[in-house]
Write an enzyme that holds these catalytic residues in place. Structure first.
Site, short mmCIF file in Angstrom:
data_model
loop_
_atom_site.label_atom_id
_atom_site.label_comp_id
_atom_site.label_asym_id
_atom_site.label_seq_id
_atom_site.Cartn_x
_atom_site.Cartn_y
_atom_site.Cartn_z
N HIS A 624 1.15 -1.44 0.45
CA HIS A 624 -0.30 0.17 -0.26
C HIS A 624 0.92 1.18 0.31
O HIS A 624 0.37 2.13 -0.44
CB HIS A 624 -1.03 -0.36 1.36
CG HIS A 624 -2.10 -0.81 1.17
ND1 HIS A 624 -3.54 -0.73 0.32
CD2 HIS A 624 -2.08 -2.00 1.65
CE1 HIS A 624 -3.72 -1.19 0.19
NE2 HIS A 624 -3.47 -2.85 0.92
N GLU A 860 -10.76 -9.84 -7.24
CA GLU A 860 -9.52 -10.24 -6.17
C GLU A 860 -8.94 -11.73 -6.30
O GLU A 860 -7.55 -11.36 -6.45
CB GLU A 860 -9.23 -9.19 -5.54
CG GLU A 860 -9.77 -7.80 -5.34
CD GLU A 860 -9.95 -7.17 -4.50
OE1 GLU A 860 -9.26 -6.06 -3.88
OE2 GLU A 860 -10.97 -7.41 -3.67
N ASP A 884 -4.23 -7.49 -6.24
CA ASP A 884 -4.43 -8.67 -5.19
C ASP A 884 -4.56 -9.50 -6.06
O ASP A 884 -4.12 -10.78 -5.03
CB ASP A 884 -5.96 -8.16 -4.07
CG ASP A 884 -5.57 -7.92 -2.60
OD1 ASP A 884 -4.23 -8.11 -2.56
OD2 ASP A 884 -5.80 -7.04 -2.84
N CYS A 931 -8.53 -1.63 -11.79
CA CYS A 931 -8.21 -0.62 -11.32
C CYS A 931 -6.74 -0.90 -10.85
O CYS A 931 -6.83 0.30 -9.77
CB CYS A 931 -9.37 -0.19 -10.14
SG CYS A 931 -10.02 -1.64 -8.92
#
Length: 998
Positions: A624, A860, A884, A931
């Site tokens: 992240h 994901e 993911d 995305c």
């Protein structure tokens, strides 16, 4: 638990040096199947960072955190070296214990070792050993305590003096105490010159060595209650010691027992000397009858129980009353602790639903208990969750969580904690001792995993934990006590000043809680005890705070365990003062941020104008920190060799996020080339920016939508300006993380309405709250999980707390006001999860009558992609989170630097899942977006177009560039390229294919 046997011990071993000892131990462990090949290198790497000499002739070599995966099963091996081996710093090791620990099976042995270190003349005893059984006895036998004379009235003179309380009351007590003892002239002179030390609760200590071989003591208390004074700290009593032997230790320990139980005021209130002496000998009352105590229970309803901040409020309430107030967790271990100690309060491990029982004795006991119960019932500064479980109930503002520092305890830290009771202070944990080395040679290149593209040129800032240098032992107890008291006082003053200047409620709450920790008597009690045993103030403080933090980190509750960071933070603050170590802060000028790791809470307040680039040792392209760096347009590099942490701040460097490299001390030619490349990149970006409002249509007229990824609402006004077709991903977890607590309906509605207003009719695609894994929320209870990425996260966590998800949905639909909103749910694996979420939205939509609403799921998990045909019949769209999806498909933890280079979203298996998802959606007339970070990869763009992706969502700074790349592409050629990529054998093959097609 691990047990040491004679088979694990070899005596009378003769080896040349430390390296030979480590080699012998590593081979021994490997031969018996405890470790895999390579563990020896990890042990040597640990020694390069910090010598593992523990003290008293004992060393404890072990591997680094990075080689923990080489341990097959926990084991311990011991070598007895009667000739001794130099272990660094002039220290000689005669007994070497090598521990390879997978979990905590070794802790009992460490406790035995800590006890062993307290024995006298240990090196001589070790050298004389001849049999393995003797070493077992040495480690397992507790040394006998030296008998201490009984305290008598001949030793201790006690007086309750008639002195007025003025600012000189301590001096009056000192003079009175000196008249009670038959001191020599020299002893009196020393007592006058040596300042008394405040040991807690208004009690003071003055001590000096004796000249005549006789220990003398005096204890004096003032006639008037010192609480009426304005002096801080107050003066309730003075213990004066002239020391010739150990006979004073029992007396001092007896006084500390009263202070430990928060009854210093009660002891000072005893007015007759003989009763005061008897009270010391008998100890504080612990079995007060029920009729004399006031008791009342309260149910804790705080979402995350009593952690540091609500605990601090409880302690502050308790301290307003003179009564002895205790508390126990009826649903915990049932032990009574002082309600005036924050350390004791949070040690109870009180969770939501637990019952606290308060008990108080004293003149205002009833008022104290009533106030404490009321404070619990009012939520201790946090808004309590609704009792009726209504999923539509609003979530009100709660107390502010502190920014956390994720400090990982290594094996060395565990050993430090286990040895905290020894006469030798433990070395600082390895996590605090990263030595600065000489600069690397010019033009040295360090490589890693590209986490965010771009080039950054500038000086580096190495965000390394501080290094503390201090003496382990000290001779003058009074000097060490004075130094500790001064350091704590200065630290609290600094915190108070910073708190007063802060405009951030979250920061002020954290600082207030840290001040409360510094004032905690249970922490200082242990430190004073270690100082009395001969440790320096710094060694005693570090040992005690590290032990307390390690104990807190072991809490089974995830948030309570994270409070260890607060203990370590205040520990380091005081250590910096004691060791006169400068506080390292980021420079005022732009820099490249180098760190072991950077957590989401640190990134929330990152200043993109100052941070040129990010380099981390851990993590990968999909961590992240990497995602946010990409969103901010900041070049980032992950999984870099730990050598980078040894560089000096201020060293010039070139970070190339596209090539995955960090060049240190670049020569003029290399620097010029990098500057030219950077300039060209800027020119390309400027050209794309000029054309940003043109639609993203390929040269053969295939149209695609390009949206923007947002991590909050602050950048909403830039969406239209960027040329974006809308917001393709709003990561609402960062909205939640930047709030003091879970934002309520009104707060969220206002935030989302701002977004819709700024978008001027463009669609907003929102990912519902996605926490868990490496994104915990401080105000949301999450138990520790062995593998949180495969545990309770995303939709699974929301299903446990549906009221939070309901509030978010209600806020979104209310704010939309018939403007286009797309809502997608993360981590969907099973069709039942989707249907549960859809029912929740339908209930709220029926009330609000929102119209332009599309509902979809994130792809994901491979299971969702494989079952896409089933989902496609019910959803409005799919949005593929390639970060993911890649992690789960390739079984690669995206935060693990050792395997991060393998996590490539262009792996054919990932591309096959994307193709499968697109085909299923198009068969039902539904659209598919991407995305994840792959959407912003210009090299991967032709493949995504060729696979049939309808929409892309990238960072704001990449929107114009991606749209320009689409306009230059040919859709037919992209389809042919994608077909060949699907047949490739691995990710590098796909990359080579794409390079040839350029």
């Amino acid at each position: 638990m691990l047990a040491l046997s004679v088979e694990d011990i070899r005596t009378d071993v003769n080896l040349a040096d430390k390296n030979a000892v480590i080699q012998a131990l590593a081979q021994w462990l490997e031969q018996e199947g405890h470790v895999a090949s390579g563990y020896q290198a990890g042990m040597l790497a640990r020694e390069a960072k910090i010598a593992t000499y523990l003290g008293q002739g004992i060393a404890i070599p072990h591997g680094t955190q990075e080689c923990r995966h080489l341990i097959k099963k926990t084991g311990i091996k011991v070598l007895h070296l009667p000739q001794g081996v130099e272990w660094g710093g002039g220290e000689i090791a005669y007994l070497v214990l090598c521990i390879a620990a997978r979990s905590d099976e070794h802790l009992d042995i460490l406790k035995q070792l800590a006890t062993t270190l307290s024995q006298g003349d240990l090196p001589t005893r070790i050298k004389a050993i001849t049999q393995p059984q003797q070493i077992l006895q040495l480690l397992q036998n507790t040394p006998a305590l030296t008998p201490t004379p009984t305290i008598t009235s001949e030793l201790l003179r006690v007086e309750h003096i008639q002195t007025q309380l003025t600012l000189n009351s301590l001096l009056a007590l000192t003079e009175s105490a000196m008249t009670l003892m038959p001191c020599t002239v020299a002893e009196q002179a020393r007592l006058k010159q040596t300042p008394s030390i405040h040991i807690g609760q208004g009690w003071w200590l003055s001590q000096n060595p004796a000249d005549d071989g006789h220990t003398k003591a005096a204890l004096v208390t003032p006639y008037t209650n010192s609480e009426l004074m304005t002096q801080q700290p107050p003066v309730r009593g003075l213990l004066m010691l002239v020391i010739a032997d150990l006979s004073h230790k029992v007396l001092l320990d007896q006084l500390l027992v009263w202070l430990k139980t928060e009854q210093g005021a009660e002891l000072a209130a005893i007015t007759q000397a003989h009763r005061l002496l008897a009270a010391l000998q008998n100890g504080p009352p612990v079995n007060t009858s029920v009729s004399e105590r006031v008791e009342q229970a309260a149910i804790v309803r705080n979402t995350h129980g009593i952690h540091a901040r609500p605990g601090a409020i409880l302690v502050q309430v308790a301290k307003q009353y003179a009564a002895d107030v205790r508390v126990r967790n009826q649903d915990g271990d049932g032990q009574w602790v002082s309600a005036k100690s924050l350390m004791k309060m949070i040690s109870l491990g009180t969770k939501s639903g637990h019952q606290l029982l308060f008990s108080a004795a004293g003149k205002d006991a009833d008022l104290a208990v009533a106030a404490l119960v009321n404070a619990v019932e009012q939520g201790l500064g946090e808004t309590l969750p609704p009792l009726n479980g209504d999923i539509h109930a609003d979530i009100e503002q709660q107390a502010s969580p502190a920014n956390e520092y994720d400090v990982t305890s290594s094996v060395a830290a565990s050993l430090s904690a286990a040895a905290s009771g020894s006469s030798n202070a433990p070395a600082a944990p390895a996590s605090l001792t990263v030595p600065l080395q000489s600069p690397l040679a010019a033009n040295t290149e360090l490589t890693g995993v590209s986490a965010a593209g771009g080039i950054a040129i500038g000086p580096i800032f190495v965000d390394a934990p501080p290094q503390f240098n201090y003496l382990k032992q000290a001779d003058d107890v009074s000097v060490e006590r004075a130094a500790l008291a001064a350091a704590i006082s200065l630290a609290r003053s600094d915190l108070a000043a910073t708190q007063a200047q802060s405009n951030d409620e979250q920061g002020r709450n954290m600082l207030a809680m840290h001040r409360e920790l510094l004032a905690d008597s249970s922490l200082s009690f242990g430190v004073h005890k270690l100082i009395n045993e001969g440790l320096s103030a710094a060694a005693a403080w570090w040992s005690e705070t590290d032990t307390a933090a390690t104990r807190q980190a072991a809490n089974t509750d995830a948030l309570l365990a994270e409070r260890a960071a607060d203990i370590r933070d205040v520990g380091r603050r005081v250590m910096a003062i004691l060791c006169q170590s400068p506080v390292i802060t980021p420079p005022d000028h732009p820099y490249i941020w180098v760190a072991q790791d950077i957590g989401p809470s640190q990134l929330v307040n990152l200043d993109p104008q100052r941070v040129l680039g990010i380099v981390t040792v851990s993590g990968g392209a999909f961590s992240h920190s990497a995602i946010l760096a990409s969103a901010l347009g900041i070049p980032a590099l992950a999984a870099v060799n730990e050598t980078v942490m040894s560089l000096r701040s201020g060293t010039d460097a070139i970070l190339n996020g596209d090539q995955g490299s960090l060049r240190i001390n670049p020569d003029p030619q290399t620097l010029e080339q990098a500057q030219q490349q950077h300039q060209q990149t800027q020119q390309d970006a400027e050209q794309a920016w000029a054309l940003r409002r043109l639609p993203a249509i390929t040269e053969d007229q295939h149209s695609i939508e390009v949206g923007a990824n947002l991590s909050g609402v602050n950048d909403a006004s830039r969406v239209v300006m960027s040329g974006s077709d809308g917001v393709g991903l709003l990561r609402t977890e960062f909205v939640f993380m930047s709030q003091h607590s879970a934002p309520n309906l009104a707060t969220q509605t206002a935030l989302y309405r701002r977004l819709f207003d700024d978008l001027e009719g463009r669609p907003l695609l929102v990912r519902t709250l996605d926490v868990g894994g490496d994104k915990p929320l401080p105000y949301w209870p999450v138990a520790k999980e062995d593998n949180p990425f495969l545990g309770v996260r995303g939709i699974r966590l929301c299903m446990q707390r549906p009221e939070l998800l309901a509030t978010q949905i209600r806020a979104l639909l209310t704010a939309a006001n018939d403007r286009p909103v797309r809502i997608m749910f993360p981590m969907i694996t099973d069709i039942s999860e989707w249907r549960w979420a859809k029912r929740l939205v339908n209930e709220i939509q029926d009330e609000i009558k929102a119209t332009q609403v599309e509902l979809g799921i994130m792809i994901e998990v491979p299971a969702a992609a494989l079952n896409a045909a089933v989902f496609a019949k019910e959803v409005d769209f799919f949005s593929i989170g390639t970060n993911d999806l890649t992690q789960y498909t390739l079984a690669i933890d995206r935060g693990n630097g050792e395997v991060a280079h393998l996590a490539d979203a262009l792996h054919p298996s990932v591309l096959q899942l994307i193709k499968m998802t697109v085909d299923a959606a198009h068969a039902q007339g539904k659209w598919v977006g991407v995305c994840g970070e792959l959407a912003a990869d210009t090299q991967a763009l032709p493949v995504l177009l060729g696979l049939g992706i309808d929409k892309l969502s990238v960072s704001l700074k990449r929107v114009a560039l991606i749209k320009e790349q689409v306009r230059r592409a040919n859709f037919g050629a992209c389809q042919q390229l994608a077909a060949r990529a699907l047949l490739a054998e691995d990710a590098p093959s796909v990359r080579r294919l794409l390079e040839k097609s350029v």
